[in-house]
Design an enzyme around this catalytic site. Structure first.
Site, PDB file in Angstrom:
ATOM      1  N   HIS A  14      22.999  42.408  86.472  1.00 29.70           N
ATOM      2  CA  HIS A  14      22.251  41.683  84.978  1.00 29.70           C
ATOM      3  C   HIS A  14      22.570  40.846  83.918  1.00 29.70           C
ATOM      4  O   HIS A  14      24.573  41.694  84.038  1.00 29.70           O
ATOM      5  CB  HIS A  14      20.845  42.741  85.079  1.00 29.70           C
ATOM      6  CG  HIS A  14      21.298  43.843  84.074  1.00 29.70           C
ATOM      7  ND1 HIS A  14      20.158  44.515  83.043  1.00 29.70           N
ATOM      8  CD2 HIS A  14      22.107  44.928  84.301  1.00 29.70           C
ATOM      9  CE1 HIS A  14      21.080  45.145  82.794  1.00 29.70           C
ATOM     10  NE2 HIS A  14      22.292  45.396  82.993  1.00 29.70           N
ATOM     11  N   CYS A  33      27.570  44.139  78.290  1.00 27.29           N
ATOM     12  CA  CYS A  33      25.903  43.908  78.786  1.00 27.29           C
ATOM     13  C   CYS A  33      26.020  42.329  78.594  1.00 27.29           C
ATOM     14  O   CYS A  33      24.853  41.994  79.379  1.00 27.29           O
ATOM     15  CB  CYS A  33      25.078  44.901  78.893  1.00 27.29           C
ATOM     16  SG  CYS A  33      25.693  46.475  78.854  1.00 27.29           S
ATOM     17  N   HIS A  39      27.545  41.560  84.802  1.00 26.96           N
ATOM     18  CA  HIS A  39      27.678  42.981  84.808  1.00 26.96           C
ATOM     19  C   HIS A  39      26.826  43.346  86.080  1.00 26.96           C
ATOM     20  O   HIS A  39      25.523  43.035  86.224  1.00 26.96           O
ATOM     21  CB  HIS A  39      28.004  43.738  83.984  1.00 26.96           C
ATOM     22  CG  HIS A  39      26.990  43.710  83.585  1.00 26.96           C
ATOM     23  ND1 HIS A  39      25.974  43.414  82.533  1.00 26.96           N
ATOM     24  CD2 HIS A  39      26.540  45.387  82.482  1.00 26.96           C
ATOM     25  CE1 HIS A  39      25.195  43.895  81.949  1.00 26.96           C
ATOM     26  NE2 HIS A  39      25.681  45.226  81.785  1.00 26.96           N
ATOM     27  N   HIS A  41      25.597  47.351  88.353  1.00 27.72           N
ATOM     28  CA  HIS A  41      25.392  49.087  87.551  1.00 27.72           C
ATOM     29  C   HIS A  41      25.565  49.261  89.907  1.00 27.72           C
ATOM     30  O   HIS A  41      24.012  48.942  89.799  1.00 27.72           O
ATOM     31  CB  HIS A  41      24.358  48.864  87.053  1.00 27.72           C
ATOM     32  CG  HIS A  41      24.226  48.568  85.603  1.00 27.72           C
ATOM     33  ND1 HIS A  41      25.576  49.328  84.557  1.00 27.72           N
ATOM     34  CD2 HIS A  41      24.399  47.909  84.828  1.00 27.72           C
ATOM     35  CE1 HIS A  41      25.520  48.587  83.662  1.00 27.72           C
ATOM     36  NE2 HIS A  41      24.725  48.235  83.662  1.00 27.72           N
ATOM     37  N   ASP A  79      17.892  45.848  95.592  1.00 32.41           N
ATOM     38  CA  ASP A  79      19.637  45.913  95.538  1.00 32.41           C
ATOM     39  C   ASP A  79      19.823  45.148  96.291  1.00 32.41           C
ATOM     40  O   ASP A  79      19.793  43.603  96.900  1.00 32.41           O
ATOM     41  CB  ASP A  79      19.597  47.092  97.183  1.00 32.41           C
ATOM     42  CG  ASP A  79      20.470  47.418  97.519  1.00 32.41           C
ATOM     43  OD1 ASP A  79      21.271  48.093  97.017  1.00 32.41           O
ATOM     44  OD2 ASP A  79      20.666  47.860  99.353  1.00 32.41           O
ATOM     45  N   HIS A  80      21.404  44.996  95.910  1.00 32.96           N
ATOM     46  CA  HIS A  80      22.155  42.821  95.763  1.00 32.96           C
ATOM     47  C   HIS A  80      21.377  42.148  95.113  1.00 32.96           C
ATOM     48  O   HIS A  80      22.009  41.631  96.061  1.00 32.96           O
ATOM     49  CB  HIS A  80      22.824  43.338  96.756  1.00 32.96           C
ATOM     50  CG  HIS A  80      23.705  44.380  97.517  1.00 32.96           C
ATOM     51  ND1 HIS A  80      23.724  46.150  97.602  1.00 32.96           N
ATOM     52  CD2 HIS A  80      24.832  44.888  97.147  1.00 32.96           C
ATOM     53  CE1 HIS A  80      24.856  46.919  98.379  1.00 32.96           C
ATOM     54  NE2 HIS A  80      25.286  45.793  97.314  1.00 32.96           N
ATOM     55  N   GLU A 125      21.295  53.883  85.371  1.00 35.54           N
ATOM     56  CA  GLU A 125      21.402  52.841  84.869  1.00 35.54           C
ATOM     57  C   GLU A 125      23.210  53.407  84.980  1.00 35.54           C
ATOM     58  O   GLU A 125      24.432  52.762  85.779  1.00 35.54           O
ATOM     59  CB  GLU A 125      22.435  52.697  83.611  1.00 35.54           C
ATOM     60  CG  GLU A 125      22.120  50.822  83.752  1.00 35.54           C
ATOM     61  CD  GLU A 125      21.895  50.364  82.301  1.00 35.54           C
ATOM     62  OE1 GLU A 125      21.305  49.023  82.700  1.00 35.54           O
ATOM     63  OE2 GLU A 125      22.482  50.723  81.285  1.00 35.54           O
TER      64      GLU A 125
END
Length: 136
Positions: A14, A33, A39, A41, A79-80, A125
């Site tokens: 995000h 960020c 970037h 997490h 996810d991903h 996070e």
């Protein structure tokens, strides 16, 4: 009252950026960020439900069923993925961990059976930063 927690993991990208601000102000507030190239997490999601154990099973809620609900309604969507661009329940929202926790709550609540309540969404996070949401 008994509390049951299921833990799942997902990876997502995000960017934190306020479009009304200059690039300089975004970097000043959000640091790395606000990276123009996004970037990511490695999130850890704790979903806690509460209720009274069933007299026939001893369960508040079947942990496998809870895991299946989380996977179908949350993990498969995030996810991903890029939270800003790919996730339907985050469209038009600022993709902070706080807003993501609220979005996850909203995704799961309609799918819980009568007698089982969502108690808390805890979303890590990073290993040192997490948010908790207990509903509105």
């Amino acid at each position: 009252m008994i509390y049951l927690t299921r833990v799942e993991n997902f990876n997502a990208a995000h960017k934190l950026s306020n479009p009304a601000w200059s690039d300089e102000q975004n970097v000043a507030v959000f640091g790395k960020c606000a990276n123009v190239n996004w970037h990511g997490h490695n999130y850890e999601l704790h979903v806690t439900v509460k209720g009274t154990p069933d007299k026939d099973t001893g369960f508040v809620f079947n942990a496998k069923t809870l895991g299946d609900l989380i996977k179908i309604h949350v993990i498969e969507k995030v996810d991903h993925r890029n939270l800003n661009m790919d996730v339907d329940f985050m469209k038009g929202k600022f993709t902070s961990a706080e807003n993501l926790a609220i979005g996850i709550w909203d995704q799961l609540t309609p799918h819980l059976p009568e007698g089982v309540q969502l108690h808390c969404i805890k979303l890590y996070e990073t290993p040192r930063i997490y948010v908790e949401y207990f509903g509105a």
